[in-house]
Design a protein around this motif. Structure first.
Motif, PDB file in Angstrom:
ATOM      1  N   SER A 185       0.814  -1.219   0.000  1.00  0.00           N
ATOM      2  CA  SER A 185       0.000   0.000   0.000  1.00  0.00           C
ATOM      3  C   SER A 185       0.843   1.263   0.000  1.00  0.00           C
ATOM      4  N   GLU A 215       1.618   2.708  -3.305  1.00  0.00           N
ATOM      5  CA  GLU A 215       0.504   3.130  -4.155  1.00  0.00           C
ATOM      6  C   GLU A 215      -0.077   4.491  -3.775  1.00  0.00           C
ATOM      7  N   ARG A 216       0.234   4.974  -2.568  1.00  0.00           N
ATOM      8  CA  ARG A 216      -0.364   6.221  -2.100  1.00  0.00           C
ATOM      9  C   ARG A 216       0.609   7.380  -2.271  1.00  0.00           C
ATOM     10  N   SER A 227     -10.134  -1.877  -3.807  1.00  0.00           N
ATOM     11  CA  SER A 227      -9.763  -0.569  -4.365  1.00  0.00           C
ATOM     12  C   SER A 227      -8.355  -0.259  -3.909  1.00  0.00           C
ATOM     13  N   TYR A 228      -7.535   0.245  -4.803  1.00  0.00           N
ATOM     14  CA  TYR A 228      -6.172   0.592  -4.418  1.00  0.00           C
ATOM     15  C   TYR A 228      -6.185   1.770  -3.449  1.00  0.00           C
ATOM     16  N   GLY A 273      -6.066   5.151  -1.662  1.00  0.00           N
ATOM     17  CA  GLY A 273      -6.152   6.498  -2.194  1.00  0.00           C
ATOM     18  C   GLY A 273      -7.071   6.622  -3.390  1.00  0.00           C
ATOM     19  N   SER A 274      -7.668   5.506  -3.823  1.00  0.00           N
ATOM     20  CA  SER A 274      -8.570   5.534  -4.983  1.00  0.00           C
ATOM     21  C   SER A 274      -9.969   5.134  -4.549  1.00  0.00           C
ATOM     22  N   ASP A 275     -10.971   5.791  -5.129  1.00  0.00           N
ATOM     23  CA  ASP A 275     -12.363   5.468  -4.819  1.00  0.00           C
ATOM     24  C   ASP A 275     -12.938   4.437  -5.777  1.00  0.00           C
ATOM     25  N   SER A 276     -12.282   4.224  -6.907  1.00  0.00           N
ATOM     26  CA  SER A 276     -12.810   3.294  -7.906  1.00  0.00           C
ATOM     27  C   SER A 276     -12.393   1.871  -7.567  1.00  0.00           C
ATOM     28  N   VAL A 282     -11.371  -1.879  -8.278  1.00  0.00           N
ATOM     29  CA  VAL A 282     -10.730  -2.680  -9.316  1.00  0.00           C
ATOM     30  C   VAL A 282     -11.394  -4.053  -9.407  1.00  0.00           C
ATOM     31  N   THR A 321      -4.376  -7.700 -10.308  1.00  0.00           N
ATOM     32  CA  THR A 321      -4.791  -7.344  -8.945  1.00  0.00           C
ATOM     33  C   THR A 321      -5.201  -8.582  -8.169  1.00  0.00           C
TER      34      THR A 321
END
Length: 593
Positions: free
Chosen positions: A109, A112-113, A348-349, A351-354, A356, A382
């Motif tokens: 993590s 990714e942030r 979701s990764y 920091g992302s709201d979408s 995966v 993923t």
């Protein structure tokens, strides 16, 4: 509470790195700190003794001066080498601790942030300031000792003179404001700094050199680097100029105040209210007081920098502690008896709201070979990362024989895995090490390494090297050998074969740089190994590939689309169903025809 924790971290790291050296250095720094003001006092006694013709006072003054010289000589002769050695050990300790903390974070993590990446970059960039923490600590201690000595001597002339060093507090305040502003400028410019580093690395990397030249991107890259550096430097220079103006104004005011104090002491001496020695003492202490306040001001800056650096380090330690998956203490299984089940898995990764992956349900029987297929962005890689437990699902669970994978100790689980990736690492070690690190415990086993080379179809690569397995790889080294992309990939595949009986073999397009015939031959090797692992340990093989002709041998094919499982079945079942898999397979078959 956090401030005390940071201070304790600084002190404990300094003394833990070199306890004996730090203890001796502390004594020597204190001796060095009191030498100059004590010798000044000796000069004042000598002047008073000469003026009053008192032999005892003259002798005392000379003794203090000579004693101060001896202490200074001893402290300087022994102190600086010891201090430098302590600093080197401190720097080594800090870098070792940083490496230990960052590599100890089990997940991905923090990669990714952006906010975490900025903080990590600051920790890395400012790590050398923690490395000089031992020196700054001793420096601060010496300044405090010097300050107490100077205040004692000034107070002996007249208590009013104690106000002068206190006026120097304004300079300390200005130094604090300046360092705070400059630190803020550094933090605000970290995104530009990280991007500049990436662009410079891109400009130096031979792998990007071809495209940079073909498309004439050299000037574009340089212009972008220059623009980013200009933004960064402008912000930092502005902060430095502001600090210089404030510090200059404060020093001017302090100088005027001290000049007035000297005049006042001279007037008192002319009226018999002070001795000639007192005048000499104040005159000689004037530059020392300026140096003292300047030293404190510098210490404020450097102490602030070290404290901020240890503050970031403390944040990293806390982040690592909070993301250490300490609650995951269950043992990893020795074999898989029923299989792996993904139940309502979403991800979701950071920091992302979408999302995966969404509402993903899948059961993979023990001993099976599973192929994941689908368009780019479908969520295949993923899913592989979740199975390797590089992340935990945002929602839902992954169960291994009914046990939640989130409760299993991550390193223990990964020790039961093996993997081959499209984005493999080009470890510039010897060829033997490049393959052997696929199973660190067996890396020195000649037979195991050669067997992995054969299974990874990398015999031709080793045969073409000047010293075989003992050849150094990478052009950065003397006599280092550079390999083609396909050769590097074959060694990466051999590395994946080092663990003979993994419970989970993850293959995320590991043959992308190979031709279809070589890929098919390798997948037959994987299938053979998978059958042995399945019979002995219930091991599961998960394969990601865009070449659907190579996944036909899989026991189960999972078709993914937009982060969901759309179809599951054998090759024949999916062709009969006439869904997305059949459509994709027909498109590829038509292209080959």
């Amino acid at each position: 509470m956090r401030s005390l924790r940071i201070l304790w971290l600084w002190l404990s790291t300094s003394f833990r790195a070199a306890p004996g050296l730090m203890a001796i250095s502390t004594v020597l720094v204190a001796a060095r700190a009191i030498t100059a003001p004590t010798q000044t006092y000796g000069v004042s006694r000598l002047v008073d003794g000469i003026a009053a013709d008192r032999s005892s006072t003259i002798a005392l003054g000379i003794a203090i001066i000579v004693g101060g010289l001896a202490v200074s000589f001893l402290a300087d002769g022994l102190g600086w080498p010891l201090q430098d050695t302590a600093q080197e050990r401190m720097a080594g300790r800090v870098h070792a601790d940083l490496l230990d903390v960052t590599t100890g974070i089990p997940g991905l993590s923090h990669h990714e942030r952006p906010d975490v990446a900025d903080r990590l970059e600051l920790v890395r960039e400012k790590a050398w300031r923690m490395g000089v923490g031992a020196e700054v600590l001793l420096w601060a201690f010496g300044t405090v000792t010097n300050t107490i000595t100077v205040l004692t001597l000034l107070g002996s002339v007249h208590p009013v003179l104690l106000l002068l060093p206190l006026l120097g507090g304004a300079r300390i305040w200005s130094a604090y404001l300046s360092s705070t502003r400059q630190s803020k400028a550094w933090e605000d410019s970290m995104p530009q700094e990280r991007l500049v580093d990436k662009l410079i690395e891109m400009a130096k990397d031979p792998r990007t050199g071809l495209e940079l030249r073909v498309f004439g991107l050299g000037k574009v890259l340089l212009d972008k680097i220059f623009a980013l550096q200009t933004q960064r430097f402008d912000r930092r220079v502005e902060a430095a100029r502001w600090g210089g103006k404030v510090d200059g104004s404060v020093r001017l005011a302090f100088g005027l105040a001290y000049a007035a104090a000297i005049v006042w002491v001279v007037v008192r001496a002319r009226h018999g209210q002070a001795s000639a020695g007192d005048v000499v003492l104040v005159l000689l202490l004037a530059p020392q007081v300026d140096q003292m306040t300047g030293g404190i001001a510098q210490n404020v800056y450097w102490v602030g920098e070290v404290v901020r650096s240890f503050g970031r380090y403390d944040w990293l330690r806390e982040y690592a502690k909070q993301n250490s998956w300490r609650s995951s203490v269950a043992a990893a299984p020795d074999r898989i008896t029923t299989g792996i089940e993904l139940r309502d898995v979403g991800f979701s990764y950071p920091g992302s709201d979408s999302a995966v992956l969404s509402d993903l349900n899948l059961t993979v029987p023990a001993g099976s070979a599973v192929a994941l297929v689908g368009e780019n962005g479908a969520g295949k890689t993923t899913l592989v990362k979740l199975l390797a437990r590089m992340y935990d699902p945002t929602t839902g669970k992954i169960l291994v024989d009914g046990v939640d994978l989130a409760t299993v100790q991550p390193d223990a689980w990964r020790s039961q895995l093996s993997a081959g990736f499209q984005d493999f690492v080009k470890f510039e070690f010897t060829a033997r090490e490049v393959v052997g690190i696929g199973d660190v415990e067996r890396a020195a086993d000649e037979g195991a390494v050669r067997t992995a080379v054969v299974r990874g179809d990398a015999e031709s690569v080793i045969a073409g090297l000047p010293r075989g397995l003992d050849s150094q790889l990478g052009k950065k080294f003397t006599d280092g050998v550079e390999l083609s992309g396909g050769q590097w990939q074959r060694l990466a595949l051999a590395r994946a074969f080092m663990r003979e009986r993994p419970l989970l073999l993850l293959l995320d397009e590991p043959t992308a740089a190979l031709d279809p015939e070589a890929e098919h031959r390798l997948y037959e090797q994987y299938a053979s190994a998978a059958k042995i692992a399945a019979a002995e340990t219930g091991g599961i093989t998960v394969l990601v590939s865009h070449r659907l002709s190579t996944v036909r041998m899989a026991d189960l094919i999972v078709v993914m689309h937009n982060g969901r499982v759309e179809e599951v079945g054998t090759h024949e079942d999916l062709l009969t169903a006439g869904g997305r898999y059949a459509e994709l397979f027909e498109l590829q078959a038509r292209a080959y025809r």
